[in-house]
Motif scaffolding. Structure first.
Motif, PDB file in Angstrom:
ATOM      1  N   MET A  26      14.931  -4.396  51.689  1.00  0.00           N
ATOM      2  CA  MET A  26      14.768  -3.819  50.373  1.00  0.00           C
ATOM      3  C   MET A  26      15.810  -4.445  49.440  1.00  0.00           C
ATOM      4  SD  MET A  26      15.058   0.159  49.135  1.00  0.00           S
ATOM      5  CE  MET A  26      13.572   0.658  49.939  1.00  0.00           C
ATOM      6  N   ASP A  27      15.366  -4.891  48.316  1.00  0.00           N
ATOM      7  CA  ASP A  27      16.236  -5.517  47.328  1.00  0.00           C
ATOM      8  C   ASP A  27      16.817  -4.425  46.426  1.00  0.00           C
ATOM      9  OD1 ASP A  27      17.519  -7.390  45.824  1.00  0.00           O
ATOM     10  OD2 ASP A  27      15.740  -8.002  44.702  1.00  0.00           O
ATOM     11  N   ARG A  28      18.132  -4.255  46.466  1.00  0.00           N
ATOM     12  CA  ARG A  28      18.787  -3.188  45.695  1.00  0.00           C
ATOM     13  C   ARG A  28      19.702  -3.798  44.649  1.00  0.00           C
ATOM     14  NH1 ARG A  28      19.419   2.023  48.915  1.00  0.00           N
ATOM     15  NH2 ARG A  28      17.887   1.761  50.529  1.00  0.00           N
ATOM     16  N   LYS A  29      19.163  -4.081  43.500  1.00  0.00           N
ATOM     17  CA  LYS A  29      19.949  -4.629  42.409  1.00  0.00           C
ATOM     18  C   LYS A  29      20.207  -3.536  41.386  1.00  0.00           C
ATOM     19  CE  LYS A  29      18.209  -9.304  42.772  1.00  0.00           C
ATOM     20  NZ  LYS A  29      17.547 -10.394  42.070  1.00  0.00           N
ATOM     21  N   ARG A  30      21.354  -3.623  40.771  1.00  0.00           N
ATOM     22  CA  ARG A  30      21.650  -2.701  39.679  1.00  0.00           C
ATOM     23  C   ARG A  30      20.880  -3.144  38.447  1.00  0.00           C
ATOM     24  NH1 ARG A  30      28.163  -1.794  39.908  1.00  0.00           N
ATOM     25  NH2 ARG A  30      28.229  -1.030  42.032  1.00  0.00           N
ATOM     26  N   LEU A  31      20.429  -2.168  37.687  1.00  0.00           N
ATOM     27  CA  LEU A  31      19.710  -2.482  36.458  1.00  0.00           C
ATOM     28  C   LEU A  31      20.646  -2.934  35.353  1.00  0.00           C
ATOM     29  CD1 LEU A  31      17.163   0.462  36.285  1.00  0.00           C
ATOM     30  CD2 LEU A  31      16.698  -1.908  36.867  1.00  0.00           C
ATOM     31  N   GLY A  32      21.856  -2.420  35.377  1.00  0.00           N
ATOM     32  CA  GLY A  32      22.771  -2.684  34.271  1.00  0.00           C
ATOM     33  C   GLY A  32      22.421  -1.809  33.083  1.00  0.00           C
ATOM     34  N   ALA A  33      23.270  -1.817  32.089  1.00  0.00           N
ATOM     35  CA  ALA A  33      23.082  -0.954  30.919  1.00  0.00           C
ATOM     36  C   ALA A  33      21.782  -1.295  30.188  1.00  0.00           C
ATOM     37  CB  ALA A  33      24.277  -1.074  29.982  1.00  0.00           C
ATOM     38  N   GLU A  34      21.541  -2.571  29.979  1.00  0.00           N
ATOM     39  CA  GLU A  34      20.332  -2.994  29.258  1.00  0.00           C
ATOM     40  C   GLU A  34      19.075  -2.649  30.047  1.00  0.00           C
ATOM     41  OE1 GLU A  34      18.436  -4.278  25.960  1.00  0.00           O
ATOM     42  OE2 GLU A  34      20.605  -4.181  26.211  1.00  0.00           O
ATOM     43  N   ARG A  72      18.261   1.008  29.825  1.00  0.00           N
ATOM     44  CA  ARG A  72      17.645   1.344  28.536  1.00  0.00           C
ATOM     45  C   ARG A  72      16.189   0.897  28.496  1.00  0.00           C
ATOM     46  NH1 ARG A  72      23.030   0.222  26.694  1.00  0.00           N
ATOM     47  NH2 ARG A  72      22.585  -1.987  26.429  1.00  0.00           N
ATOM     48  N   GLU A  73      15.938  -0.339  28.915  1.00  0.00           N
ATOM     49  CA  GLU A  73      14.586  -0.896  28.820  1.00  0.00           C
ATOM     50  C   GLU A  73      13.631  -0.333  29.867  1.00  0.00           C
ATOM     51  OE1 GLU A  73      14.846  -5.139  28.983  1.00  0.00           O
ATOM     52  OE2 GLU A  73      15.962  -5.261  27.088  1.00  0.00           O
ATOM     53  N   LYS A  74      14.038  -0.340  31.131  1.00  0.00           N
ATOM     54  CA  LYS A  74      13.125   0.014  32.214  1.00  0.00           C
ATOM     55  C   LYS A  74      13.024   1.509  32.463  1.00  0.00           C
ATOM     56  CE  LYS A  74      13.590  -4.400  34.444  1.00  0.00           C
ATOM     57  NZ  LYS A  74      13.896  -5.155  35.638  1.00  0.00           N
ATOM     58  N   LEU A  75      14.103   2.247  32.175  1.00  0.00           N
ATOM     59  CA  LEU A  75      14.095   3.681  32.442  1.00  0.00           C
ATOM     60  C   LEU A  75      14.005   4.525  31.186  1.00  0.00           C
ATOM     61  CD1 LEU A  75      16.855   3.782  35.216  1.00  0.00           C
ATOM     62  CD2 LEU A  75      14.371   3.617  35.501  1.00  0.00           C
ATOM     63  N   GLY A  76      14.129   3.893  30.027  1.00  0.00           N
ATOM     64  CA  GLY A  76      14.036   4.634  28.770  1.00  0.00           C
ATOM     65  C   GLY A  76      15.249   5.494  28.485  1.00  0.00           C
ATOM     66  N   ILE A  77      16.384   5.153  29.080  1.00  0.00           N
ATOM     67  CA  ILE A  77      17.614   5.907  28.848  1.00  0.00           C
ATOM     68  C   ILE A  77      18.253   5.367  27.576  1.00  0.00           C
ATOM     69  CG2 ILE A  77      19.920   6.401  29.738  1.00  0.00           C
ATOM     70  CD1 ILE A  77      18.677   6.181  32.551  1.00  0.00           C
ATOM     71  N   SER A  78      18.456   6.235  26.602  1.00  0.00           N
ATOM     72  CA  SER A  78      18.919   5.764  25.293  1.00  0.00           C
ATOM     73  C   SER A  78      20.377   5.337  25.292  1.00  0.00           C
ATOM     74  CB  SER A  78      18.691   6.829  24.227  1.00  0.00           C
ATOM     75  OG  SER A  78      19.409   7.995  24.538  1.00  0.00           O
ATOM     76  N   MET A  79      21.212   5.974  26.098  1.00  0.00           N
ATOM     77  CA  MET A  79      22.621   5.603  26.152  1.00  0.00           C
ATOM     78  C   MET A  79      22.996   5.306  27.594  1.00  0.00           C
ATOM     79  SD  MET A  79      24.430   8.283  23.564  1.00  0.00           S
ATOM     80  CE  MET A  79      25.990   7.423  23.566  1.00  0.00           C
ATOM     81  N   SER A  80      23.336   4.072  27.853  1.00  0.00           N
ATOM     82  CA  SER A  80      23.791   3.685  29.184  1.00  0.00           C
ATOM     83  C   SER A  80      24.936   2.695  29.013  1.00  0.00           C
ATOM     84  CB  SER A  80      22.654   3.076  29.999  1.00  0.00           C
ATOM     85  OG  SER A  80      22.154   1.923  29.356  1.00  0.00           O
TER      86      SER A  80
END
Length: 77
Positions: free
Chosen positions: A1-9, A12-20
């Motif tokens: 399983m590939d476990r990469k961090r999404l990072g702040a950007e 925001r883009e993939k999870l729709g989190i407005s502040m990261s």
């Protein structure tokens, strides 16, 4: 399983989190937790400082606890 961090950007883009934030950005972000009636969080994992990265899990948990005014041990072992 590939476990990469999404990072702040990615958060925001993939999870729709407005502040990261990345580690250093979170440390420098001024947030007043006293404005909130409640702070809800999950049990903090046990982690040890490694001294290499100010954005590792240990440092981020410490920064959150400091910003939220959380002191001492929160959970019984």
């Amino acid at each position: 399983m590939d476990r990469k961090r999404l990072g702040a950007e990615g958060a925001r883009e993939k999870l729709g989190i407005s502040m990261s934030f990345n580690g250093e950005d979170f440390k420098n972000f001024n947030i007043d937790f006293t404005r909130f009636d409640k702070i809800i969080f999950d049990r903090f994992p046990v982690d040890i400082p490694d001294g290499r990265d100010k954005a590792d899990l240990f440092d981020l948990v410490q920064q959150f606890k400091q910003k939220a005014g959380i002191t001492g041990r929160l959970f019984k072992r």
